[in-house]
Every structure is written in C-alpha cells, then in structure tokens.
Motif scaffolding. Structure first.
Motif, short mmCIF file in Angstrom:
data_model
loop_
_atom_site.label_atom_id
_atom_site.label_comp_id
_atom_site.label_asym_id
_atom_site.label_seq_id
_atom_site.Cartn_x
_atom_site.Cartn_y
_atom_site.Cartn_z
N LEU A 153 -60.69 29.35 25.54
CA LEU A 153 -60.34 30.12 24.46
C LEU A 153 -59.91 31.51 25.24
N GLU A 154 -58.62 32.12 24.78
CA GLU A 154 -58.03 33.20 25.40
C GLU A 154 -58.83 34.24 24.72
N LYS A 155 -58.65 34.37 23.49
CA LYS A 155 -59.33 35.59 22.60
C LYS A 155 -59.51 35.33 21.18
N ILE A 156 -60.44 36.23 20.58
CA ILE A 156 -60.51 35.82 19.10
C ILE A 156 -60.36 37.41 18.40
N PHE A 157 -59.28 37.19 17.60
CA PHE A 157 -58.87 38.58 17.01
C PHE A 157 -59.61 38.62 15.58
N THR A 158 -60.03 39.82 15.38
CA THR A 158 -60.65 39.83 13.83
C THR A 158 -59.98 41.28 13.00
N ASP A 159 -60.55 40.94 11.57
CA ASP A 159 -60.09 41.90 10.89
C ASP A 159 -61.24 42.21 9.89
N GLN A 160 -61.60 43.44 9.35
CA GLN A 160 -62.43 43.70 8.12
C GLN A 160 -61.63 44.17 7.30
N GLN A 161 -61.01 43.20 6.40
CA GLN A 161 -60.22 43.88 5.35
C GLN A 161 -60.11 42.58 4.37
N THR A 162 -59.56 43.09 3.31
CA THR A 162 -59.12 41.78 2.08
C THR A 162 -58.54 40.66 2.52
N GLY A 163 -58.67 39.49 1.96
CA GLY A 163 -57.81 38.58 2.25
C GLY A 163 -56.88 38.37 1.17
N LYS A 164 -56.58 39.18 0.32
CA LYS A 164 -55.61 39.07 -0.75
C LYS A 164 -54.12 38.98 -0.31
N ASN A 165 -53.95 39.70 0.70
CA ASN A 165 -52.64 39.87 1.42
C ASN A 165 -52.80 39.49 3.07
N PHE A 166 -51.49 39.57 3.78
CA PHE A 166 -51.82 39.44 5.17
C PHE A 166 -51.31 40.84 6.11
N ASN A 167 -51.37 41.93 5.26
CA ASN A 167 -50.97 43.16 5.89
C ASN A 167 -52.14 43.63 6.55
N ARG A 168 -52.82 42.87 7.64
CA ARG A 168 -53.93 43.39 8.32
C ARG A 168 -53.26 43.45 9.68
N PRO A 169 -53.89 44.45 10.40
CA PRO A 169 -53.54 44.82 11.89
C PRO A 169 -53.59 43.92 12.78
N ARG A 170 -54.83 43.43 13.04
CA ARG A 170 -54.85 42.38 14.27
C ARG A 170 -54.33 41.07 13.86
N TYR A 171 -54.36 40.65 12.64
CA TYR A 171 -53.68 39.49 12.30
C TYR A 171 -52.27 39.38 12.70
N GLN A 172 -51.41 40.92 12.18
CA GLN A 172 -50.10 40.93 12.32
C GLN A 172 -49.85 40.81 13.89
N VAL A 173 -50.72 41.39 14.77
CA VAL A 173 -50.42 41.53 16.19
C VAL A 173 -50.51 39.96 16.69
#
Length: 209
Positions: A34-54
């Motif tokens: 496993l290279e890395k786990i990316f995480t966000d603490q933000q609503t799942g109603k949309n995909f405008n999350r910083p770490r997810y977008q990266v």
C-alpha cells in the motif's frame, strides 16, 4: 501498478482511524503493498474535497488500484458516485470496496468469459444498490432535520431559521402588554428585553397574526 487507499468522514468529530485500519489490515493480510491512504473530513454530498481531488487528478494512473471501505466513504450522492466509478473504469483504475467482497476478486483470472461478465454485472448491481442506500440515508437525515426545524418554528422556539428564539412567544406577549396599555414605549421594551428592532417586530407580527 500502485495501490492507494481513500477514507472520508463527514465531520472532524468522527474519527478516520477505523477506515484507515480496515484498509491497512486488508493489505497486510493479503500481502499487498500500500503506497498511501488519502483522507478527508468533509461531507460526501459532492466530490470537491482537497485530498480526494489530489488523489484522483494527480496520483492515480491507469493500472493502479483504489481501496475504500464502503461505497458511501467515496460519496453519498448516487449519480455522482456512479459517475466517479465509471471514470475509474474508463481510465483503467480498479476500485476495491471492502464491504463488497465480490469487488475484491481478480476477474481477469476467471477462464470463462461468461463468468467474468456475470461477476462484473453483479458488482455493478451491488454498487448501485449501496450507492442508492447511501443517498437514501442522507436524504432521510436531511428530512428529519427539516421536520425538526419546522416543529421548533411552529412552537416559537426558532427565530429566523436556525437562530434560537430570544424567548418563548408567550413570555414576550406578557411583556408586550405593557406597550399595548401605554405603560412603556416600544423602544423601552426592546431595551429591557435586549432585542433588536427587527426581532422585536417579528415577535409583534406573530402575536398579531
């Protein structure tokens, strides 16, 4: 081929540890790097999350794997979640969902083309079902919140949608009788009750209605 994990919680009060542990344990038990786990603490109603977008735009490449614990950790809007999954399929990125064991199977190792097609169909159906359940859950939560707000407003416990009322309407009515009888003037009552002019006249309007 590189392997990444992604986990999301809706608020900072919810802990990321459980999801991170599940992804890490799965990889360890199956001898997967496993290279890395990316995480966000933000609503799942949309995909405008910083770490997810990266992760999506800058990290994942064709042939890579993305591991998530549950469908709703990716997103809670059914159509948008299915669109994201289609993006990964179109770009040769495999998504593994730990709550759906069939997505963990390596379908390329199945000799029978019909069996592969059936498993892919089953996976798509399960993912769509779970995505629909995630969206239904958030819609139910929002409905309960709206009903709670409406109930508070009906009882006079909510002022200006979302702001607690200064006082119950019955209590204000008692004080307001002093204005009606001419004992004091409106601005004097505002000062006594610590009310703004706009709040005062909202209460007066409710009494007259």
């Amino acid at each position: 081929m590189k392997r990444y994990g992604y986990h999301r919680t809706s608020t900072r009060e919810q802990h990321l540890d459980r999801g991170i542990k599940e992804i890490t344990t799965y990889c360890e038990q199956n001898n997967l790097e496993l290279e890395k786990i990316f995480t966000d603490q933000q609503t799942g109603k949309n995909f405008n999350r910083p770490r997810y977008q990266v992760l999506k735009e800058d990290v994942l490449r064709a042939g890579d794997e993305l591991i998530i614990t549950e469908v709703d950790r990716l997103g809670r809007n059914k159509q948008e979640t299915l669109k994201e999954l289609q993006y990964y399929r179109d770009n040769g990125i495999r998504v593994k969902i730990l709550e759906l064991p069939t997505t963990l199977m390596d379908l390329s190792k199945l000799d029978n083309a019909m069996a592969r097609m059936l498993m892919e169909t089953i996976n798509n159906m399960l993912i769509e079902l779970y995505a629909a359940m995630a969206q239904a859950e958030i819609e139910k939560k929002e409905k309960r919140q709206r009903e709670g707000i409406d109930s508070k407003k009906a009882r006079g416990e909510w002022d200006d949608y979302g702001r607690p009322a200064v006082m119950p309407i019955d209590e204000f009515s008692e004080h307001y009788q002093k204005v009606v009888s001419g004992e004091i003037r409106p601005f004097e009552l505002m000062k006594q009750l610590g009310m703004s002019k706009s709040t005062y006249y909202r209460y007066v309007k409710r009494i007259k209605e």
